[in-house]
Design a protein around this motif. Structure first.
Motif, mmCIF file in Angstrom:
data_model
loop_
_atom_site.group_PDB
_atom_site.id
_atom_site.type_symbol
_atom_site.label_atom_id
_atom_site.label_comp_id
_atom_site.label_asym_id
_atom_site.label_seq_id
_atom_site.Cartn_x
_atom_site.Cartn_y
_atom_site.Cartn_z
ATOM 1 N N ALA A 1 -30.178 88.147 -59.548
ATOM 2 C CA ALA A 1 -29.263 87.057 -59.245
ATOM 3 C C ALA A 1 -28.827 87.135 -57.788
ATOM 4 C CB ALA A 1 -28.040 87.100 -60.156
ATOM 5 N N VAL A 2 -28.816 85.985 -57.125
ATOM 6 C CA VAL A 2 -28.362 85.902 -55.740
ATOM 7 C C VAL A 2 -27.352 84.758 -55.645
ATOM 8 C CG1 VAL A 2 -29.012 85.401 -53.359
ATOM 9 C CG2 VAL A 2 -30.514 86.796 -54.790
ATOM 10 N N GLU A 3 -26.204 85.049 -55.087
ATOM 11 C CA GLU A 3 -25.191 84.009 -54.904
ATOM 12 C C GLU A 3 -25.482 83.235 -53.630
ATOM 13 O OE1 GLU A 3 -20.321 83.494 -55.061
ATOM 14 O OE2 GLU A 3 -21.194 85.487 -54.710
ATOM 15 N N VAL A 4 -25.481 81.896 -53.723
ATOM 16 C CA VAL A 4 -25.729 81.075 -52.542
ATOM 17 C C VAL A 4 -25.092 79.700 -52.704
ATOM 18 C CG1 VAL A 4 -27.950 80.187 -53.433
ATOM 19 C CG2 VAL A 4 -27.512 80.190 -50.969
ATOM 20 N N ASP A 5 -24.490 79.231 -51.645
ATOM 21 C CA ASP A 5 -24.022 77.857 -51.544
ATOM 22 C C ASP A 5 -24.993 77.146 -50.608
ATOM 23 O OD1 ASP A 5 -22.836 75.432 -51.030
ATOM 24 O OD2 ASP A 5 -20.867 76.253 -50.494
ATOM 25 N N LEU A 6 -25.856 76.329 -51.151
ATOM 26 C CA LEU A 6 -26.894 75.693 -50.345
ATOM 27 C C LEU A 6 -26.341 74.684 -49.346
ATOM 28 C CD1 LEU A 6 -29.676 75.169 -53.042
ATOM 29 C CD2 LEU A 6 -29.552 76.943 -51.278
ATOM 30 N N GLY A 7 -25.079 74.367 -49.467
ATOM 31 C CA GLY A 7 -24.461 73.466 -48.508
ATOM 32 C C GLY A 7 -23.869 74.179 -47.308
ATOM 33 N N ASP A 8 -23.960 75.507 -47.306
ATOM 34 C CA ASP A 8 -23.381 76.315 -46.243
ATOM 35 C C ASP A 8 -24.474 77.127 -45.558
ATOM 36 O OD1 ASP A 8 -22.162 79.218 -45.504
ATOM 37 O OD2 ASP A 8 -20.633 77.669 -45.205
ATOM 38 N N ASP A 9 -24.680 76.897 -44.274
ATOM 39 C CA ASP A 9 -25.773 77.550 -43.549
ATOM 40 C C ASP A 9 -25.676 79.070 -43.596
ATOM 41 O OD1 ASP A 9 -26.742 75.077 -42.921
ATOM 42 O OD2 ASP A 9 -26.070 75.087 -40.832
ATOM 43 N N ASP A 10 -24.481 79.631 -43.406
ATOM 44 C CA ASP A 10 -24.330 81.083 -43.404
ATOM 45 C C ASP A 10 -24.690 81.675 -44.766
ATOM 46 O OD1 ASP A 10 -23.523 81.031 -40.771
ATOM 47 O OD2 ASP A 10 -21.377 81.034 -41.243
ATOM 48 N N SER A 11 -24.283 80.990 -45.836
ATOM 49 C CA SER A 11 -24.593 81.460 -47.176
ATOM 50 C C SER A 11 -26.095 81.417 -47.427
ATOM 51 C CB SER A 11 -23.871 80.587 -48.218
ATOM 52 O OG SER A 11 -24.166 81.010 -49.527
ATOM 53 N N VAL A 12 -26.746 80.362 -46.965
ATOM 54 C CA VAL A 12 -28.199 80.244 -47.126
ATOM 55 C C VAL A 12 -28.909 81.385 -46.399
ATOM 56 C CG1 VAL A 12 -30.227 78.853 -46.561
ATOM 57 C CG2 VAL A 12 -28.188 77.759 -47.510
ATOM 58 N N GLU A 13 -28.492 81.650 -45.167
ATOM 59 C CA GLU A 13 -29.156 82.700 -44.384
ATOM 60 C C GLU A 13 -28.944 84.078 -45.004
ATOM 61 O OE1 GLU A 13 -31.306 82.090 -41.990
ATOM 62 O OE2 GLU A 13 -30.903 79.971 -42.361
ATOM 63 N N ARG B 1 -24.890 78.864 -56.820
ATOM 64 C CA ARG B 1 -23.485 78.994 -56.410
ATOM 65 C C ARG B 1 -22.663 79.616 -57.542
ATOM 66 N NH1 ARG B 1 -19.614 73.901 -54.619
ATOM 67 N NH2 ARG B 1 -17.901 75.131 -53.759
ATOM 68 N N ASP B 2 -23.071 79.333 -58.772
ATOM 69 C CA ASP B 2 -22.431 79.910 -59.951
ATOM 70 C C ASP B 2 -23.011 81.306 -60.165
ATOM 71 O OD1 ASP B 2 -21.432 80.604 -62.419
ATOM 72 O OD2 ASP B 2 -22.486 79.024 -63.537
ATOM 73 N N PHE B 3 -22.436 82.288 -59.512
ATOM 74 C CA PHE B 3 -23.002 83.637 -59.535
ATOM 75 C C PHE B 3 -22.901 84.264 -60.921
ATOM 76 C CE2 PHE B 3 -22.868 88.220 -57.911
ATOM 77 C CZ PHE B 3 -24.251 88.271 -57.783
ATOM 78 N N ALA B 4 -21.803 83.979 -61.632
ATOM 79 C CA ALA B 4 -21.667 84.514 -62.987
ATOM 80 C C ALA B 4 -22.764 83.952 -63.883
ATOM 81 C CB ALA B 4 -20.288 84.174 -63.558
ATOM 82 N N GLY B 5 -23.045 82.651 -63.736
ATOM 83 C CA GLY B 5 -24.108 82.038 -64.517
ATOM 84 C C GLY B 5 -25.467 82.584 -64.132
ATOM 85 N N ALA B 6 -25.675 82.807 -62.836
ATOM 86 C CA ALA B 6 -26.943 83.359 -62.364
ATOM 87 C C ALA B 6 -27.160 84.755 -62.923
ATOM 88 C CB ALA B 6 -26.981 83.380 -60.836
ATOM 89 N N LYS B 7 -26.103 85.561 -62.963
ATOM 90 C CA LYS B 7 -26.224 86.921 -63.499
ATOM 91 C C LYS B 7 -26.509 86.887 -65.001
ATOM 92 C CE LYS B 7 -22.323 88.533 -61.775
ATOM 93 N NZ LYS B 7 -21.247 89.510 -61.440
ATOM 94 N N ARG B 8 -25.911 85.928 -65.701
ATOM 95 C CA ARG B 8 -26.178 85.799 -67.147
ATOM 96 C C ARG B 8 -27.654 85.474 -67.389
ATOM 97 N NH1 ARG B 8 -27.026 81.475 -69.906
ATOM 98 N NH2 ARG B 8 -26.178 80.108 -68.279
ATOM 99 N N VAL B 9 -28.179 84.495 -66.648
ATOM 100 C CA VAL B 9 -29.578 84.102 -66.804
ATOM 101 C C VAL B 9 -30.498 85.257 -66.398
ATOM 102 C CG1 VAL B 9 -31.376 82.505 -66.028
ATOM 103 C CG2 VAL B 9 -29.073 81.657 -66.500
ATOM 104 N N ALA B 10 -30.127 85.942 -65.313
ATOM 105 C CA ALA B 10 -30.933 87.085 -64.860
ATOM 106 C C ALA B 10 -30.981 88.168 -65.924
ATOM 107 C CB ALA B 10 -30.367 87.640 -63.556
ATOM 108 N N GLY B 11 -29.865 88.382 -66.590
ATOM 109 C CA GLY B 11 -29.835 89.384 -67.645
ATOM 110 C C GLY B 11 -30.740 89.023 -68.809
ATOM 111 N N ASP B 12 -30.852 87.721 -69.086
ATOM 112 C CA ASP B 12 -31.692 87.269 -70.196
ATOM 113 C C ASP B 12 -33.178 87.488 -69.925
ATOM 114 O OD1 ASP B 12 -29.453 86.446 -71.577
ATOM 115 O OD2 ASP B 12 -29.617 84.343 -70.961
ATOM 116 N N CYS B 13 -33.550 87.484 -68.623
ATOM 117 C CA CYS B 13 -34.987 87.578 -68.302
ATOM 118 C C CYS B 13 -35.322 88.809 -67.458
ATOM 119 C CB CYS B 13 -35.450 86.320 -67.578
ATOM 120 S SG CYS B 13 -34.794 86.122 -65.911
ATOM 121 N N ARG B 14 -34.370 89.725 -67.353
ATOM 122 C CA ARG B 14 -34.557 90.923 -66.531
ATOM 123 C C ARG B 14 -34.894 90.544 -65.088
ATOM 124 N NH1 ARG B 14 -38.028 95.042 -70.484
ATOM 125 N NH2 ARG B 14 -36.510 95.055 -72.197
ATOM 126 N N GLY B 15 -34.226 89.504 -64.614
ATOM 127 C CA GLY B 15 -34.451 89.035 -63.252
ATOM 128 C C GLY B 15 -33.374 89.516 -62.304
#
Length: 247
Positions: A56-68, A40-54
C-alpha cells in the motif's frame, strides 16, 4: 496456462482501495502479479493490500509533492511492469454552472497524474522490453456525459496520451490501451444516485443490456490487457459499457 499468468510481474493500481480499482487489484493478484495499491485512502489501500499480500502506498494525485513521494517509494522498490491509471474524481454539474477554480484538481487527478506516472515508469518497461500501460477512462469521454463535462474532457485526454505512447513504446514490447467503463455499480455511482433517486433507472434504460456493469467485469478485461495474450493489442480505446458505445 503459462500464457495467462502474471507471476513475476509487479503492478501499480491507482485508486485501488475501492470500486473498480479494488476489483482490478484482485484480478491482477489472482493472475499472480505482485500489486501495489496507491490511494489517498491509505487505510483502504492497506486493507486491500492485506487481502492480496500486496503493498500500500498513500498518495494524493492532486498534489505534486505527494505524487513524487509515492513515485520514489515505488521506484525504490523496483518500479513496475504494469501500470493501471484508474483513479478519478468527478463533480456532477452542468458545464455553465462549473467553477474554473474547481477544474484544476480534476485535471491534475484525471490527466496530469497519469501523465506523470507514465513518464516515471515507462523507461523501466522499455529497458525490460515488456510493459503494460492501461488507462481507465469513461464511456462519457467517448460519447459525452451530461453533467460531467470537466471529468469527460480530462478523461478524453487519456486517449491521445495512450495512443501516442503506444506508438513510441511499441518497439520495446510495451503496450498502451484505454478501457472505458460505462455505467458501473460502484460507491461513486451510488453516491451520485442518492442525490437523484431517478438517476439510476433513467441511465439503465439507455443501456442495451438493460443493467449496470460490475467492477469485476471491467477488471476481467483489464486483466486480459495486462497479460501475455494481449501482446498484440496496443493503441486501442475499448468500452465495457453494455452496448452504449458500439464503435
Amino acid at each position: 496456462m503459462a500464457d495467462r499468468t502474471l507471476t513475476g510481474k509487479r503492478a501499480l493500481v491507482t485508486g485501488g482501495a475501492s470500486g473498480i480499482g479494488e476489483a482490478i487489484v484482485a484480478e491482477l493478484a489472482g493472475l499472480g502479479a505482485s500489486v501495489v495499491i496507491a490511494d489517498r485512502d491509505f487505510a483502504g489501500a492497506k486493507r486491500v493490500a492485506g487481502d492480496c499480500r500486496g503493498e500500500a502506498v498513500e498518495v494524493d494525485l492532486g498534489d505534486d509533492d505527494s505524487v513524487e513521494a509515492a513515485l520514489t517509494a515505488v521506484l525504490d522498490g523496483g518500479g513496475v511492469d504494469i501500470l493501471i491509471n484508474n483513479a478519478g474524481v468527478s463533480v456532477v454539474e452542468h458545464f455553465l454552472d462549473s467553477d474554473p477554480a474547481g477544474w484544476d484538481r480534476m485535471w491534475r487527478i484525471n490527466l496530469r497524474a497519469p501523465m506523470r506516472l507514465t513518464q516515471a515508469f515507462l523507461p523501466g518497461m522499455m529497458e525490460g522490453e515488456w510493459g503494460r500501460l492501461i488507462y481507465i477512462s469513461t464511456d462519457g469521454a467517448r460519447a459525452g456525459a451530461g453533467g460531467e463535462s470537466i471529468y469527460a474532457a480530462c478523461k478524453a485526454g487519456l486517449f491521445g496520451l495512450a495512443k501516442t505512447v503506444a506508438r513510441e513504446a511499441a518497439k520495446y514490447g510495451v503496450t498502451s490501451n484505454v478501457v472505458c467503463p460505462g455505467l458501473v455499480d460502484t460507491p461513486m455511482l451510488r453516491k451520485h444516485a442518492e442525490r437523484n433517486p431517478n438517476l439510476m433507472s433513467a441511465l439503465v434504460k439507455s443501456i442495451p443490456l438493460r443493467r449496470p456493469g460490475t467492477a469485476d467485469e471491467v477488471a476481467a478485461y483489464v486483466g486480459f490487457l495486462a497479460g501475455p495474450r494481449a501482446g498484440y493489442v496496443t493503441g486501442q480505446t475499448l468500452s465495457v459499457s453494455g452496448g452504449v458505445t458500439m464503435a
